[in-house]
Design an enzyme around this catalytic site. Structure first.
Site, PDB file in Angstrom:
ATOM      1  N   SER A   8       1.932 -53.490  29.739  1.00  0.00           N
ATOM      2  CA  SER A   8       3.679 -54.019  29.941  1.00  0.00           C
ATOM      3  C   SER A   8       3.978 -51.863  30.517  1.00  0.00           C
ATOM      4  O   SER A   8       4.640 -51.495  29.193  1.00  0.00           O
ATOM      5  CB  SER A   8       3.253 -53.560  28.540  1.00  0.00           C
ATOM      6  OG  SER A   8       2.819 -55.179  27.904  1.00  0.00           O
ATOM      7  N   ARG A  65      -4.330 -51.288  21.650  1.00  0.00           N
ATOM      8  CA  ARG A  65      -3.268 -52.305  22.446  1.00  0.00           C
ATOM      9  C   ARG A  65      -3.921 -53.773  21.472  1.00  0.00           C
ATOM     10  O   ARG A  65      -4.983 -54.046  21.204  1.00  0.00           O
ATOM     11  CB  ARG A  65      -2.978 -52.981  23.578  1.00  0.00           C
ATOM     12  CG  ARG A  65      -1.853 -54.070  23.397  1.00  0.00           C
ATOM     13  CD  ARG A  65      -1.621 -54.357  24.769  1.00  0.00           C
ATOM     14  NE  ARG A  65      -0.458 -54.909  24.523  1.00  0.00           N
ATOM     15  CZ  ARG A  65       0.888 -55.671  25.302  1.00  0.00           C
ATOM     16  NH1 ARG A  65       0.389 -54.860  26.982  1.00  0.00           N
ATOM     17  NH2 ARG A  65       1.841 -55.789  25.202  1.00  0.00           N
ATOM     18  N   LEU A 111      -1.819 -32.677  15.011  1.00  0.00           N
ATOM     19  CA  LEU A 111      -2.027 -33.747  15.613  1.00  0.00           C
ATOM     20  C   LEU A 111      -0.167 -33.413  16.517  1.00  0.00           C
ATOM     21  O   LEU A 111       0.180 -32.911  15.660  1.00  0.00           O
ATOM     22  CB  LEU A 111      -1.973 -34.442  15.117  1.00  0.00           C
ATOM     23  CG  LEU A 111      -2.000 -36.039  15.384  1.00  0.00           C
ATOM     24  CD1 LEU A 111      -2.951 -36.314  16.744  1.00  0.00           C
ATOM     25  CD2 LEU A 111      -1.051 -36.995  14.600  1.00  0.00           C
ATOM     26  N   ASN A 167       4.413 -57.162  15.904  1.00  0.00           N
ATOM     27  CA  ASN A 167       5.531 -57.168  14.989  1.00  0.00           C
ATOM     28  C   ASN A 167       5.870 -59.010  15.089  1.00  0.00           C
ATOM     29  O   ASN A 167       5.666 -59.111  13.564  1.00  0.00           O
ATOM     30  CB  ASN A 167       5.871 -56.538  15.046  1.00  0.00           C
ATOM     31  CG  ASN A 167       5.973 -54.405  15.491  1.00  0.00           C
ATOM     32  OD1 ASN A 167       4.396 -55.171  14.593  1.00  0.00           O
ATOM     33  ND2 ASN A 167       6.583 -53.951  15.046  1.00  0.00           N
ATOM     34  N   GLU A 186      -9.956 -45.061  28.492  1.00  0.00           N
ATOM     35  CA  GLU A 186     -10.369 -46.044  28.127  1.00  0.00           C
ATOM     36  C   GLU A 186     -10.076 -47.392  27.015  1.00  0.00           C
ATOM     37  O   GLU A 186      -8.983 -46.493  26.330  1.00  0.00           O
ATOM     38  CB  GLU A 186     -11.945 -45.936  27.266  1.00  0.00           C
ATOM     39  CG  GLU A 186     -12.775 -44.886  27.834  1.00  0.00           C
ATOM     40  CD  GLU A 186     -14.186 -45.563  28.838  1.00  0.00           C
ATOM     41  OE1 GLU A 186     -13.796 -46.717  28.681  1.00  0.00           O
ATOM     42  OE2 GLU A 186     -13.677 -45.102  29.415  1.00  0.00           O
ATOM     43  N   ASP A 212       1.876 -53.700  19.080  1.00  0.00           N
ATOM     44  CA  ASP A 212       2.007 -54.660  19.573  1.00  0.00           C
ATOM     45  C   ASP A 212       1.873 -55.804  18.757  1.00  0.00           C
ATOM     46  O   ASP A 212       0.750 -56.124  17.530  1.00  0.00           O
ATOM     47  CB  ASP A 212       2.001 -55.652  21.226  1.00  0.00           C
ATOM     48  CG  ASP A 212       2.593 -56.627  21.118  1.00  0.00           C
ATOM     49  OD1 ASP A 212       3.139 -56.706  21.252  1.00  0.00           O
ATOM     50  OD2 ASP A 212       2.291 -57.205  22.525  1.00  0.00           O
ATOM     51  N   SER A 214      10.040 -49.612  24.841  1.00  0.00           N
ATOM     52  CA  SER A 214       9.894 -49.807  25.918  1.00  0.00           C
ATOM     53  C   SER A 214      11.421 -49.664  26.929  1.00  0.00           C
ATOM     54  O   SER A 214      12.071 -49.832  26.159  1.00  0.00           O
ATOM     55  CB  SER A 214       9.166 -50.728  26.371  1.00  0.00           C
ATOM     56  OG  SER A 214       9.708 -51.762  26.071  1.00  0.00           O
ATOM     57  N   HIS A 255       8.995 -55.373  11.925  1.00  0.00           N
ATOM     58  CA  HIS A 255       9.344 -54.050  12.558  1.00  0.00           C
ATOM     59  C   HIS A 255       9.150 -53.568  11.392  1.00  0.00           C
ATOM     60  O   HIS A 255       8.467 -52.002  10.978  1.00  0.00           O
ATOM     61  CB  HIS A 255       9.900 -54.180  13.330  1.00  0.00           C
ATOM     62  CG  HIS A 255      10.586 -55.018  14.357  1.00  0.00           C
ATOM     63  ND1 HIS A 255       8.970 -55.147  15.476  1.00  0.00           N
ATOM     64  CD2 HIS A 255      11.453 -55.250  14.444  1.00  0.00           C
ATOM     65  CE1 HIS A 255       9.643 -55.745  16.820  1.00  0.00           C
ATOM     66  NE2 HIS A 255      10.719 -55.896  16.272  1.00  0.00           N
TER      67      HIS A 255
HETATM   68  C1  IPE Z   1       5.284 -53.707  24.719  1.00  0.00           C
HETATM   69  O1  IPE Z   1       5.354 -54.525  23.398  1.00  0.00           O
HETATM   70  C2  IPE Z   1       6.009 -52.250  23.960  1.00  0.00           C
HETATM   71  C3  IPE Z   1       6.278 -51.843  23.383  1.00  0.00           C
HETATM   72  C4  IPE Z   1       5.026 -51.801  22.007  1.00  0.00           C
HETATM   73  C5  IPE Z   1       6.997 -50.927  22.739  1.00  0.00           C
HETATM   74  P1  IPE Z   1       6.354 -55.540  24.400  1.00  0.00           P
HETATM   75  O2  IPE Z   1       6.168 -56.393  23.100  1.00  0.00           O
HETATM   76  O3  IPE Z   1       7.408 -55.217  24.864  1.00  0.00           O
HETATM   77  O4  IPE Z   1       5.735 -56.187  25.719  1.00  0.00           O
HETATM   78  P2  IPE Z   1       4.976 -57.622  26.213  1.00  0.00           P
HETATM   79  O5  IPE Z   1       6.376 -57.447  26.492  1.00  0.00           O
HETATM   80  O6  IPE Z   1       4.378 -58.703  25.633  1.00  0.00           O
HETATM   81  O7  IPE Z   1       4.222 -56.979  27.510  1.00  0.00           O
HETATM   82  C1  IPE Z   2       5.770 -54.786  18.761  1.00  0.00           C
HETATM   83  O1  IPE Z   2       5.775 -56.334  18.453  1.00  0.00           O
HETATM   84  C2  IPE Z   2       7.054 -53.723  19.094  1.00  0.00           C
HETATM   85  C3  IPE Z   2       7.951 -53.688  19.782  1.00  0.00           C
HETATM   86  C4  IPE Z   2       8.082 -54.197  21.310  1.00  0.00           C
HETATM   87  C5  IPE Z   2       9.405 -52.673  19.180  1.00  0.00           C
HETATM   88  P1  IPE Z   2       6.881 -57.675  18.878  1.00  0.00           P
HETATM   89  O2  IPE Z   2       8.075 -57.365  18.266  1.00  0.00           O
HETATM   90  O3  IPE Z   2       6.678 -56.653  20.216  1.00  0.00           O
HETATM   91  O4  IPE Z   2       5.802 -58.247  18.061  1.00  0.00           O
HETATM   92  P2  IPE Z   2       5.127 -59.222  18.730  1.00  0.00           P
HETATM   93  O5  IPE Z   2       4.961 -59.145  20.612  1.00  0.00           O
HETATM   94  O6  IPE Z   2       6.533 -60.578  19.470  1.00  0.00           O
HETATM   95  O7  IPE Z   2       4.747 -60.556  18.137  1.00  0.00           O
HETATM   96 MG    MG Z   3       5.255 -58.088  21.766  1.00  0.00          MG
END
Ligand code: IPE
Ligand code: IPE
Ligand code: MG
Length: 281
Positions: free
Chosen positions: A234, A226, A169, A59, A245, A57, A103, A75
Site C-alpha cells: 500500500s 502489517r 526511541l 480499524n 523482513e 490496518d 497515506s 480509529h
Molecule cells: C494503508 O492502509 C494505509 C495506512 C495504514 C495508513 P489502507 O487501508 O489505506 O490500504 P489499502 O487500501 O487496504 O491498500
Molecule cells: C487503517 O484502518 C487506518 C487507516 C488507513 C487510516 P482502515 O480504516 O484501513 O481499516 P480497514 O482496512 O477498512 O478495516
Molecule cells: Mg485498510
C-alpha cells in the site's frame, strides 16, 4: 612429546536460552501477563531490529466486527494500540518506529472519516506529550506535511519541539505519506541541487539518493509488520523496504498488543537475512 592435558571448563550456553530477554523485565512499566512475559524473555537482546515499521490496518473491520455502525470507532480504538507499540518498542531499545498513520491515498476517503482521523491525530499529539517525554520518545514526521491543515501542523510542530531533546526511541509518524510521493520529492530536491550547481549528476548513487528521503538517519526498516492480514505494501516506504523482513498478522490494529509485537520480533529473530549473498558454503 606428550602434551599436558589441558582442562577446559565447559560453559553450557543453550542455543535457545529461554531467559535471554530477562534484562527487559526491569524496564517494563505495565503489568505483564504470563504469555507476554514468556514471549518477552525469549527475545534475544543481541538481535533486535533497529527500525520497526508498522502498517496499522483493520480499524474499519474491527468496528464492523463489533457491530458498530461507524468505522471511526475503530480509529478511536486504534490509539491505544499506538500507545502500546510505542511503549513496548521503547522498552526493548528499538531505535526507530515508523507508523503508517495516513497515506496520500487516504485523502480520497469520505470527508467525515478524514476529518475524524485528523481530529484524533490532533488529540493524540496534544495529549501524548507527557507520555512521550516519560518514555524518552522523540517525534518526527514523514510525508507531505504541507497537505495537512494548519491546526494539525501546529500540533505536530509543538509535539516535535516538546520531544526534541529525547534520546530514546524515535517515533516517525507517516502522515499524508506515499512511497512514490517520497521518491518524487527526493527527485525534485536532487534536480534543484543539480540545477544550482551544488550537486554533480555523476555523484548520484543509491547512498546519495537515500539522503534525500524524508528521514534517512533512521535507516531502512529491519522489520515491517502489517496487521489485518492484507498481503500488500500500500505505497509504504517503497525505497526503504528493499531488504526488509515482512510479518503479516491477521490481528486487526485495534486488537494489537504487546504479545503481538513480541511475536513479530521473535519471528524476525528466526529469519536468516541474506541480502542476496550466500552465507556459508
Ligand atoms: C494503508 O492502509 C494505509 C495506512 C495504514 C495508513 P489502507 O487501508 O489505506 O490500504 P489499502 O487500501 O487496504 O491498500
Ligand atoms: C487503517 O484502518 C487506518 C487507516 C488507513 C487510516 P482502515 O480504516 O484501513 O481499516 P480497514 O482496512 O477498512 O478495516
Ligand atoms: Mg485498510
Amino acid at each position: 612429546m606428550p602434551q599436558p592435558t589441558r582442562r577446559v571448563a565447559i560453559v553450557k550456553t543453550p542455543v535457545n536460552n529461554p531467559h535471554k530477554g530477562e534484562c527487559f523485565l526491569g524496564k517494563v512499566r505495565d503489568e505483564l501477563n504470563e504469555v507476554e512475559r514468556e514471549l518477552l524473555v525469549s527475545i534475544d537482546p543481541a538481535k533486535l531490529p533497529h527500525h520497526v515499521a508498522i502498517i496499522m490496518d483493520g480499524n474499519g473491520r474491527w468496528a464492523k466486527q463489533r457491530g458498530y455502525l461507524d468505522r471511526i470507532r475503530g480509529h478511536e480504538a486504534g490509539i491505544e494500540s499506538v500507545r502500546v507499540a510505542v511503549r513496548a518498542c521503547g522498552e526493548l531499545g528499538v531505535k526507530a518506529l515508523t507508523l503508517y498513520a495516513f497515506s496520500v491515498e487516504n485523502w480520497k476517503r469520505p470527508k467525515r472519516e478524514v476529518d475524524a482521523l485528523m481530529g484524533l491525530l490532533k488529540r493524540f499529539l496534544r495529549d501524548e506529550i507527557p507520555e512521550l517525554n516519560e518514555n524518552n520518545v522523540r517525534l518526527v514526521v514523514s510525508g507531505r506535511v504541507n497537505d495537512l491543515s494548519e491546526d494539525v501542523r501546529a500540533e505536530l510542530s509543538r509535539t516535535m519541539e516538546a520531544t526534541s531533546p529525547n534520546t530514546g526511541l524515535v517515533l516517525n509518524l507517516a502522515l499524508s505519506y506515499g512511497g512514490r510521493a517520497e521518491i518524487v520529492d527526493a527527485v525534485r530536491a536532487i534536480v534543484e541541487d543539480v540545477q544550482s550547481g551544488r550537486l554533480a549528476p555523476d555523484n548520484i548513487n543509491e547512498a546519495l539518493f537515500s539522503q534525500y528521503l524524508y528521514h534517512p538517519e533512521l535507516g531502512d526498516p529491519d522489520l515491517l509488520i502489517r496487521t489485518s492480514g492484507e498481503m500488500r505494501v500500500s505505497n509504504f516506504l517503497l525505497w526503504q523496504i528493499a531488504y526488509t523482513e515482512f510479518y503479516v498478522t491477521p490481528v486487526l490494529w485495534p486488537d494489537f498488543r504487546r504479545a503481538d509485537l513480541y511475536r513479530a520480533i521473535l519471528d524476525y529473530q528466526r529469519r536468516e537475512r541474506r541480502f542476496g549473498e550466500v552465507k556459508e558454503v
